[in-house]
Design a protein around this motif. Structure first.
Motif, short mmCIF file in Angstrom:
data_model
loop_
_atom_site.label_atom_id
_atom_site.label_comp_id
_atom_site.label_asym_id
_atom_site.label_seq_id
_atom_site.Cartn_x
_atom_site.Cartn_y
_atom_site.Cartn_z
N ALA A 191 50.20 -44.89 -10.73
CA ALA A 191 50.66 -43.64 -11.13
C ALA A 191 51.84 -42.97 -10.22
O ALA A 191 51.59 -43.64 -8.86
N GLU A 216 51.10 -40.38 -8.99
CA GLU A 216 50.41 -39.77 -7.69
C GLU A 216 50.04 -40.73 -6.97
O GLU A 216 49.56 -40.62 -5.59
N MET A 266 38.14 -34.13 -17.45
CA MET A 266 39.55 -34.39 -17.08
C MET A 266 39.35 -34.53 -15.44
O MET A 266 39.86 -35.50 -14.86
N MET A 317 39.69 -38.03 -13.24
CA MET A 317 40.74 -38.18 -12.21
C MET A 317 40.41 -38.46 -10.68
O MET A 317 40.82 -39.09 -10.08
N ASP A 345 48.63 -43.15 -14.47
CA ASP A 345 49.18 -41.79 -14.69
C ASP A 345 48.44 -40.60 -15.31
O ASP A 345 47.69 -40.86 -16.20
N GLY A 346 48.56 -39.39 -14.73
CA GLY A 346 47.91 -38.36 -15.46
C GLY A 346 48.10 -38.14 -16.89
O GLY A 346 47.09 -37.85 -17.62
N ARG A 347 49.33 -38.28 -17.26
CA ARG A 347 49.53 -38.06 -18.68
C ARG A 347 48.67 -39.25 -19.49
O ARG A 347 48.18 -38.66 -20.69
N VAL A 383 45.89 -40.65 -18.56
CA VAL A 383 44.78 -40.29 -18.61
C VAL A 383 44.19 -39.18 -19.57
O VAL A 383 43.18 -39.46 -20.50
N SER A 384 45.26 -37.95 -19.67
CA SER A 384 44.94 -36.80 -20.53
C SER A 384 44.92 -37.30 -21.99
O SER A 384 44.13 -36.94 -22.64
#
Ligand SMILES: [Zn+2]
Length: 620
Positions: free
Chosen positions: A528, A530, A590, A594, A602-604, A606-607
């Motif tokens: 990701a 991050e 979330m 995370m 990637d955060g998106r 996951v969301s």
């Protein structure tokens, strides 16, 4: 205070007076030595800075590389001036609205610190009266010159300095501003603007050491002092602010000295070697043996003023020591720091008695195996102490990595220039200027607008790319097909944040190819956004490739399927919470997911997976 800048930018168009390449080389093929002395300038007077440098009597060793030539060794006259370098300097001058001179006359500027094999640096005035505008304020640019860079210093040992010839003769554009800068922050902004304009020519060398700044600082009641050869732009502000503080400190010391009626005695220094024969440790332990002498300089009225006052890092003792050091001594010892260095309280009072000193009086000691050198050192110290009674001496200072500076030599005067008779004058024709005007490069602001438009990036982001010299790299990575937003984030945010490796090794300078591989890993979902910082850190720490870095950062082996399974597990484990609170359960879950995923997905993504899983559970 007021300050002016001199910016020196290396050009990437071949050397100025020979056909050698401008790349540096670590390969040494041979070496030779030279000695240099100070010769008179055009008016026959010997320049004070040149005389100071020559008085050190050093031997200079020059290492040659695979590309060194006879011009660099000063065994052959210079070849005609590099026309591309002149065109670049003229183009830059036109960008600043400066007036090109009618005729280029190359001059020799005497420099005898060994950095030039010839004992001089060739320099030519190219244009005058330019104007620079930064943040709504206008700064004058009185001169733009083209000159040759000096040899690269690689080593220093007692009595000898070693240089490498690879940097000697690289063309430099020298840009001088007027003294209209009034703060350290402004100095940095002006330097950044000049850097961006120079790069606009697209013919400059890039990387650490390819742009160097001299900062001239003067204060009310003080004097002009030149901090020479700053390589780190971000430190300019600190050098300026600390020089202002140093001058203020010296003026306070002066006031105290004058109030006390302090003076510096004339006449030779006192030989006090016999008082140190019994010292068994420290710098004086060899006194009286093998010709080692100890010389003293009494400083009536100086007691207590040689050390730092509370809350200050400045001290007059250090200024005096720098002058002793400029003759090749290790330094000096002054009475404000005694007893110490193996010198007892009793020895100090004996010494005071011998020198007939009272309580408000200080003294300085030097020790060396050469009585001549020790005498010269104390002469320099006495000269510097006398200057302290007048205020701030004008001088050239070396920038140190911690933001402080150190005396290097007196400010040069006008006696150090004379014409270079090996290069005929070069007229600047109007057809040449017309040709250059018809193909002017893009200005930094035009470049910003174009990049912002063509890549849909916010202007602040683009500005950072332009001023941090990242445009070439940005364009090359985008051309390889990577998304502009990702590339900008990597270059502006992630790359500068990579910590310096343990043990202070070389800075992390990844190739475009390696950065491309990191970007590809994000694009394919292997890591990701991050996850980029830990991957870069692993690469800086020696991971051989991106795969290994992902492994080392603990980010490998987490596929999309792994993510979906994890999200499923977390939602099932919290089924009651999801049923009772619905979508409000999203935030805490979330956070849980995370924490497990940590930069691996990637955060998106996951969301989205979590939202879908919550919806599935509620529907069921
Ligand atoms: Zn050459």
């Amino acid at each position: 205070m007021k300050a002016g800048l001199e910016v020196h930018q290396q050009l990437a168009v071949g050397k100025l007076f020979c056909a050698c390449p401008t790349e540096l080389s670590e390969e040494v093929t041979d070496a030779f030595t030279r000695s240099l002395r100070a010769a008179g300038g055009e008016s026959r007077a010997v320049d004070i800075a040149a005389a100071h440098q020559a008085s050190r009597g050093l031997l200079y060793r020059y290492e040659t590389g695979p590309c060194s030539c006879l011009v660099e060794m000063d065994e052959e006259p210079p070849h005609p001036l590099n026309e591309n370098a002149l065109d670049t300097a003229l183009t830059f001058a036109l960008l600043l609205g400066a007036r090109p001179v009618d005729e280029i006359q190359v001059m020799r500027k005497i420099v005898v610190d060994g950095s030039n094999t010839t004992g001089f640096q060739r320099t030519a005035l190219v244009a005058v009266n330019g104007v620079l505008e930064v943040a709504g304020k206008r700064y004058s640019v009185p001169t733009i010159c083209l000159e040759e860079d000096a040899a690269r210093k690689v080593r220093e040992s007692p009595g000898e300095v070693t240089y490498r010839l690879d940097r000697l003769g690289i063309p430099l554009v020298e840009v001088a501003t007027g003294p209209e800068i009034v703060s350290g922050a402004e100095a940095r902004m002006v330097a950044e603007e000049i850097g961006a304009l120079l790069r606009a020519t697209r013919r400059v060398r890039r990387g650490i050491g390819t742009i160097r700044e001299d900062v001239n600082v003067s204060t009310e009641g003080g004097h002009r002092v030149e901090v020479k050869g700053v390589q780190e732009l971000r430190l300019i502000q600190e050098y300026v602010e600390r020089e202002v503080a140093r001058q203020k400190f010296l003026l306070e010391v002066r006031e105290a000295l004058v109030r006390r009626g302090a003076k510096v005695p004339e006449g030779p220094p006192r030989d006090v070697t016999d008082l140190f024969r019994s010292v068994t440790s420290g710098p004086f332990s060899g006194a009286g043996r093998g010709g080692q002498v100890v010389l003293a300089l009494p400083l009536p009225g100086f007691a207590g003023l040689l050390r730092s006052p509370p809350g200050s890092e400045e001290r007059l003792g250090r200024e005096l020591a720098d002058h002793a050091r400029s003759t090749g001594l290790r330094g000096l010892v002054h009475s404000d720091e005694l007893p110490a260095y193996g010198v007892s309280e009793t020895a100090v009072s004996e010494l005071r008695q011998r020198l007939s000193l009272a309580e408000p009086d200080a003294f300085v000691l030097v020790t060396d195996r050469s009585v001549e050198r020790a005498t010269l050192a104390l002469d320099r110290v006495a000269e510097r102490a006398r200057a302290a009674l007048i205020g701030v001496p004008g001088e050239t200072r070396d920038p140190l990595p911690d933001g402080s500076t150190r005396f290097s030599r007196p400010l040069p005067g006008r006696d150090r220039m004379y014409p270079e008779t090996d290069i005929p004058p070069i007229p600047i024709t109007s057809s040449r200027l017309d040709r250059l005007r018809s193909s002017m490069p893009e200005r930094p602001q035009e470049l910003e607008t174009r990049l912002s438009r063509s890549h849909g990036l916010p202007s602040e982001l683009v500005r950072q790319l332009v001023y941090a010299d990242l445009v070439v790299r940005f364009e090359s990575l985008v051309q390889q097909g990577h998304p502009a937003g990702l590339v900008a984030r990597l270059l502006i945010q992630d790359l500068p944040a990579v910590p310096v490796p343990d043990g202070g090794g070389p800075p992390f300078e990844p190739s475009d190819q390696l950065l491309g591989a990191v970007l590809a890993a994000i694009e394919s979902g292997r890591i990701a956004k991050e996850g980029v910082p830990p991957v870069l850190e692993a690469l800086a720490g020696g991971a051989p490739n991106v795969e290994a870095a992902i492994e080392r950062a603990g980010l490998s082996g987490f596929s999309r399927e792994d993510l979906l399974a994890l999200v499923h597990r977390v939602v099932e484990a919290n089924a009651d919470l999801v049923r009772s609170r619905g979508e409000a359960a999203f935030s805490p879950l979330m956070g849980d997911v995370m924490r497990e995923v940590r930069g691996r997905r990637d955060g998106r993504e996951v969301s989205e997976a979590l939202h879908a899983e919550i919806a599935r559970l509620r529907a069921g």
